[in-house]
Design an enzyme around this catalytic site. Structure first.
Site, PDB file in Angstrom:
ATOM      1  N   HIS A   1       0.827  -1.217   0.000  1.00 31.61           N
ATOM      2  CA  HIS A   1       0.000   0.000   0.000  1.00 31.61           C
ATOM      3  C   HIS A   1       0.854   1.256   0.000  1.00 31.61           C
ATOM      4  CE1 HIS A   1       0.192   1.079   4.399  1.00 31.61           C
ATOM      5  NE2 HIS A   1       0.279  -0.224   4.581  1.00 31.61           N
TER       6      HIS A   1
ATOM      7  N   ASP B   1       5.955   1.874   7.069  1.00 24.66           N
ATOM      8  CA  ASP B   1       4.710   1.159   6.817  1.00 24.66           C
ATOM      9  C   ASP B   1       3.886   2.004   5.842  1.00 24.66           C
ATOM     10  OD1 ASP B   1       2.200  -0.070   6.937  1.00 24.66           O
ATOM     11  OD2 ASP B   1       1.749   0.711   8.940  1.00 24.66           O
TER      12      ASP B   1
ATOM     13  N   GLU C   1      -5.287   1.520   2.486  1.00 29.14           N
ATOM     14  CA  GLU C   1      -5.091   0.455   3.469  1.00 29.14           C
ATOM     15  C   GLU C   1      -5.193   0.974   4.895  1.00 29.14           C
ATOM     16  OE1 GLU C   1      -3.109  -2.294   6.255  1.00 29.14           O
ATOM     17  OE2 GLU C   1      -2.577  -0.216   5.776  1.00 29.14           O
ATOM     18  N   GLU C   2      -4.664   2.145   5.169  1.00 32.13           N
ATOM     19  CA  GLU C   2      -4.620   2.655   6.545  1.00 32.13           C
ATOM     20  C   GLU C   2      -6.004   2.991   7.089  1.00 32.13           C
ATOM     21  OE1 GLU C   2      -2.297   2.347   8.468  1.00 32.13           O
ATOM     22  OE2 GLU C   2      -0.392   2.423   7.389  1.00 32.13           O
TER      23      GLU C   2
ATOM     24  N   ASP D   1       3.811  -6.226   4.114  1.00 34.69           N
ATOM     25  CA  ASP D   1       3.528  -5.150   5.054  1.00 34.69           C
ATOM     26  C   ASP D   1       4.501  -5.293   6.230  1.00 34.69           C
ATOM     27  OD1 ASP D   1       2.268  -2.996   6.396  1.00 34.69           O
ATOM     28  OD2 ASP D   1       0.320  -3.580   5.576  1.00 34.69           O
TER      29      ASP D   1
ATOM     30  N   HIS E   1       3.697   2.665  13.419  1.00 35.90           N
ATOM     31  CA  HIS E   1       2.736   3.774  13.515  1.00 35.90           C
ATOM     32  C   HIS E   1       3.243   4.874  14.453  1.00 35.90           C
ATOM     33  CE1 HIS E   1      -1.206   1.961  11.747  1.00 35.90           C
ATOM     34  NE2 HIS E   1      -0.146   1.705  11.003  1.00 35.90           N
TER      35      HIS E   1
END
Length: 378
Positions: A73, A190, A224-225, A245, A325
């Site tokens: 992504h 990410d 995706e997030e 991922d 994150h």
């Protein structure tokens, strides 16, 4: 199968370029153009969906048969302006799921209609000289931070004049740094590290003129997030899909920053038994540093593809990531291990030839190991 050389210089170069392109979910057009242009340089045919997901294809020698996909992504975490406050600063809401404590101190760009404006996210009580010990007792949360804008028209005590509006996107600087020891620090690894891995693998397969058995679609998703990533661009022709991922590194996890990680289950449930074990077998047979893990607070493009109704076998292959994150770190060795395994997977035979049919008889359907069945005489 051929163990293709992985160009680590290209991997690092393309990763830094990706990290320096802001792409919070919903504001991804620029990075879609960048990746599309890179695919064009590599001579890989691709199409783009209405909203911007990319579906590229490496052609296989077998025609009119089942296809596979590898998915990453392009979108990242970010924020959006929620309110312009009387003091000229901005209340913001998160784009994607992440803690405001990792937003504090972040340098950002606000994308106003008049053009980009710079700023910094700060806690409401941001100076010990002004608030004393109260700076240590302020709660964490998006209601407890604000965005200080670098704009003379937004200084307190003056009439606020600004082009910034509610709903403007806020992108956080990635600040990539790669050490001589191979550590990579940045926001948004990410999944831009996954994107860099996939482009590097595609480059290697093209340059080495590797013959692959079936079509492999390279899918780059853009939501995706926020949960809907691979619901687009994965169609009924994709019978098996590996998602690249991150693999969270923490004291209660098995993942490390130096291995490729096969995730056996996340919060949405187990991944495909046979496809996951195929990846593990490829790793063992080719000496790739590979471990398994289970992620309890995690979902990926696999979930959105399955929830959209795709009857597709899915597996998740992760690069180890510390501080996911937040302020993220991985190691080049983990990225290369993932790249090695993906390059071998793309060259492998289909996991099950019967999967080419949407519906088929029980003949050829696989078995999983079972305890011995005891026949009871009657």
């Amino acid at each position: 199968m051929t163990r293709v050389p992985i160009d680590s210089h290209y991997l690092k170069h393309i990763l830094v370029a990706l990290l320096n392109i802001p792409s919070p979910s919903g504001y991804t057009d620029q990075i879609v153009h960048f990746v599309g242009q890179e695919l064009q340089k590599l001579g890989i045919a691709h199409n783009v969906t209405r909203r911007g997901a990319i579906r590229a294809t490496l052609k296989g020698r077998m025609r009119d048969t089942l296809d596979r996909a590898v998915t990453v992504h392009l979108d990242t975490l970010g924020a959006m302006v929620r309110r312009v406050k009387p003091n000229g600063r901005l209340a913001i809401a998160s784009v994607g799921t992440w803690s405001s404590r990792f937003a504090e101190g972040g340098r950002v760009t606000i994308y106003a209609d008049s053009g980009p404006i710079r700023g910094t996210v700060l806690p409401l009580k941001s100076s010990g000289h002004a608030y004393g010990e109260a700076v240590d007792t302020q709660p964490a949360g998006w209601d407890h931070v604000e965005l200080r804008v670098d704009d003379e028209g937004q200084q307190p005590g003056e009439t606020i004049k600004t082009d910034i509006q509610v709903g403007d996107f806020v992108a956080f600087d990635a600040l990539p740094e790669i050490s001589d020891a191979g550590f990579i620090n940045a926001r948004h690894l990410d999944d831009k590290a996954g994107v860099a891995i996939l482009l590097t693998v595609a480059k290697a397969l093209k340059e080495e003129k590797i013959d692959i058995p079936i079509d492999c679609h390279l899918i780059f998703t853009i939501f995706e997030e926020v949960g809907s990533g691979a619901s687009a661009a994965v169609y009924g022709d994709v019978t098996e899909m590996v998602v690249i991922d991150h693999a969270p590194v923490a004291p209660n996890q098995n993942a490390t920053e130096f291995h490729a990680v096969v995730c056996m289950m996340d919060q949405t449930g187990p991944f495909d038994y046979h496809l996951s074990r195929k990846l593990l077998a490829l790793g063992r047979e080719n000496g790739i540093d590979l471990i398994k893990d289970v992620f309890r607070f995690y979902r990926s493009d696999s979930a959105s593809a399955i929830e959209a109704g795709n009857d597709t076998r899915t597996a998740l292959l992760g690069f180890g990531l510390d501080g996911s994150h937040g302020y993220e770190r991985t190691h080049l060795s983990s990225l290369i291990a993932v790249a090695d395994l993906i390059a071998l997977y793309v060259q492998s035979a289909p996991t099950f030839s019967r999967d080419k049919d949407t519906l088929a008889s029980l003949n050829g359907f696989p078995h999983q190991p079972d305890r011995e069945v005891i026949q009871i005489e009657t």
